[in-house]
Design a protein around this motif. Structure first.
Motif, PDB file in Angstrom:
ATOM      1  N   GLY A 260      -4.620   8.858  -3.195  1.00  0.00           N
ATOM      2  CA  GLY A 260      -3.812   7.856  -2.515  1.00  0.00           C
ATOM      3  C   GLY A 260      -4.340   6.494  -2.926  1.00  0.00           C
ATOM      4  O   GLY A 260      -5.243   6.400  -3.763  1.00  0.00           O
ATOM      5  N   PHE A 261      -3.797   5.442  -2.341  1.00  0.00           N
ATOM      6  CA  PHE A 261      -4.221   4.087  -2.678  1.00  0.00           C
ATOM      7  C   PHE A 261      -4.672   3.333  -1.431  1.00  0.00           C
ATOM      8  O   PHE A 261      -4.219   3.608  -0.318  1.00  0.00           O
ATOM      9  CB  PHE A 261      -3.071   3.300  -3.309  1.00  0.00           C
ATOM     10  CG  PHE A 261      -2.839   3.593  -4.761  1.00  0.00           C
ATOM     11  CD1 PHE A 261      -3.745   3.178  -5.725  1.00  0.00           C
ATOM     12  CD2 PHE A 261      -1.714   4.281  -5.161  1.00  0.00           C
ATOM     13  CE1 PHE A 261      -3.527   3.436  -7.068  1.00  0.00           C
ATOM     14  CE2 PHE A 261      -1.481   4.543  -6.498  1.00  0.00           C
ATOM     15  CZ  PHE A 261      -2.398   4.126  -7.457  1.00  0.00           C
ATOM     16  N   GLY A 262      -5.544   2.361  -1.652  1.00  0.00           N
ATOM     17  CA  GLY A 262      -5.961   1.470  -0.588  1.00  0.00           C
ATOM     18  C   GLY A 262      -4.977   0.323  -0.421  1.00  0.00           C
ATOM     19  O   GLY A 262      -3.855   0.355  -0.926  1.00  0.00           O
ATOM     20  N   SER A 263      -5.410  -0.704   0.269  1.00  0.00           N
ATOM     21  CA  SER A 263      -4.558  -1.862   0.531  1.00  0.00           C
ATOM     22  C   SER A 263      -4.434  -2.728  -0.722  1.00  0.00           C
ATOM     23  O   SER A 263      -5.231  -2.632  -1.656  1.00  0.00           O
ATOM     24  CB  SER A 263      -5.131  -2.685   1.679  1.00  0.00           C
ATOM     25  OG  SER A 263      -6.436  -3.145   1.347  1.00  0.00           O
ATOM     26  N   PHE A 264      -3.423  -3.576  -0.721  1.00  0.00           N
ATOM     27  CA  PHE A 264      -3.198  -4.519  -1.815  1.00  0.00           C
ATOM     28  C   PHE A 264      -2.338  -5.649  -1.274  1.00  0.00           C
ATOM     29  O   PHE A 264      -1.813  -5.551  -0.153  1.00  0.00           O
ATOM     30  CB  PHE A 264      -2.555  -3.827  -3.030  1.00  0.00           C
ATOM     31  CG  PHE A 264      -1.237  -3.145  -2.746  1.00  0.00           C
ATOM     32  CD1 PHE A 264      -0.029  -3.805  -2.949  1.00  0.00           C
ATOM     33  CD2 PHE A 264      -1.198  -1.834  -2.295  1.00  0.00           C
ATOM     34  CE1 PHE A 264       1.185  -3.173  -2.711  1.00  0.00           C
ATOM     35  CE2 PHE A 264       0.008  -1.193  -2.055  1.00  0.00           C
ATOM     36  CZ  PHE A 264       1.202  -1.866  -2.252  1.00  0.00           C
ATOM     37  N   PRO A 265      -2.183  -6.743  -2.007  1.00  0.00           N
ATOM     38  CA  PRO A 265      -1.410  -7.870  -1.481  1.00  0.00           C
ATOM     39  C   PRO A 265      -0.020  -7.463  -1.031  1.00  0.00           C
ATOM     40  O   PRO A 265       0.750  -6.870  -1.789  1.00  0.00           O
ATOM     41  CB  PRO A 265      -1.340  -8.821  -2.689  1.00  0.00           C
ATOM     42  CG  PRO A 265      -2.600  -8.533  -3.439  1.00  0.00           C
ATOM     43  CD  PRO A 265      -2.802  -7.051  -3.310  1.00  0.00           C
TER      44      PRO A 265
END
Length: 204
Positions: A9-14
């Motif tokens: 999965g992915f973490g946070s980003f703008p």
């Protein structure tokens, strides 16, 4: 030795302070799905950075030597789960990654094809997710950000791979985190059951 299904999965980003794919991966890691004998799952949350493609992802693949790779990410404007049927040879040079860096080249591979098809069966994944009670559809556009690039990189590495975009867990009328977790478990199980299937159910 058990064969490994790598799930990310992915973490946070703008623009996305809480990524539902990160929440789903952490829940799955706490209580992994029951997979067929000889199969195991490995979970990781990837940083949303362009350097991840050259560092984190290759290291994970080298460590686990996965039999298949299943990526999850978020598509905030979509209202249901989307199984990506291909990765396109393009990359945004306008959107900064989570470290504030911009990609300089709008193509992922100057010598590559316009697109690469996912090598896990989209139809099989969609059917499994729908059977779990969560709406899903096929998508032919994985965007031009890290989601698309991650699928592209897994495909050129030669792994059976697919990418599943999740809607935000707070989308009105859409699935919540528990629904997304249930759908992800169904997709993971479908891939694991397809690995080594005589009918070739794993791939397209």
């Amino acid at each position: 030795m058990a064969r490994t299904l790598l799930v990310t999965g992915f973490g946070s980003f703008p623009g996305v302070s809480a990524n539902p794919s990160e929440a789903v991966i952490r829940r799955l890691a706490e209580t992994p799905p029951q997979l067929p004998e000889g199969m195991r799952s490995a979970f990781a949350v990837l940083p949303v950075t362009w350097t991840m493609l050259e560092e984190t992802l290759p290291e994970l693949c080298e460590r686990h030597a996965p039999a298949a790779v299943l990526h999850f990410g978020v598509a905030s404007k979509r209202r249901m789960i989307c199984v990506e049927a291909r990765a396109r040879n393009r990359a945004s040079i306008d959107r900064p990654d989570a470290s504030g860096q911009h990609r300089l080249d709008p193509m992922l591979d100057r010598n590559g094809p316009a697109a690469r098809p996912s090598t896990l069966s989209s139809a099989r994944l969609i059917a499994a997710i729908r059977a779990s009670g969560v709406a899903a559809r096929r998508s032919d556009d994985a965007g031009d950000y890290l989601c698309n690039a991650t699928l592209w990189r897994s495909l050129i590495a030669g792994f059976p791979a697919s990418f599943i975009h999740l809607p935000n867990a707070d989308t009105p009328g859409g699935p919540d985190v528990a629904d997304l977790e249930r759908a992800a478990r169904a997709a993971i199980t479908a891939v694991a059951e397809g690995i080594g299937a005589k009918e070739g159910g794993l791939t397209r």
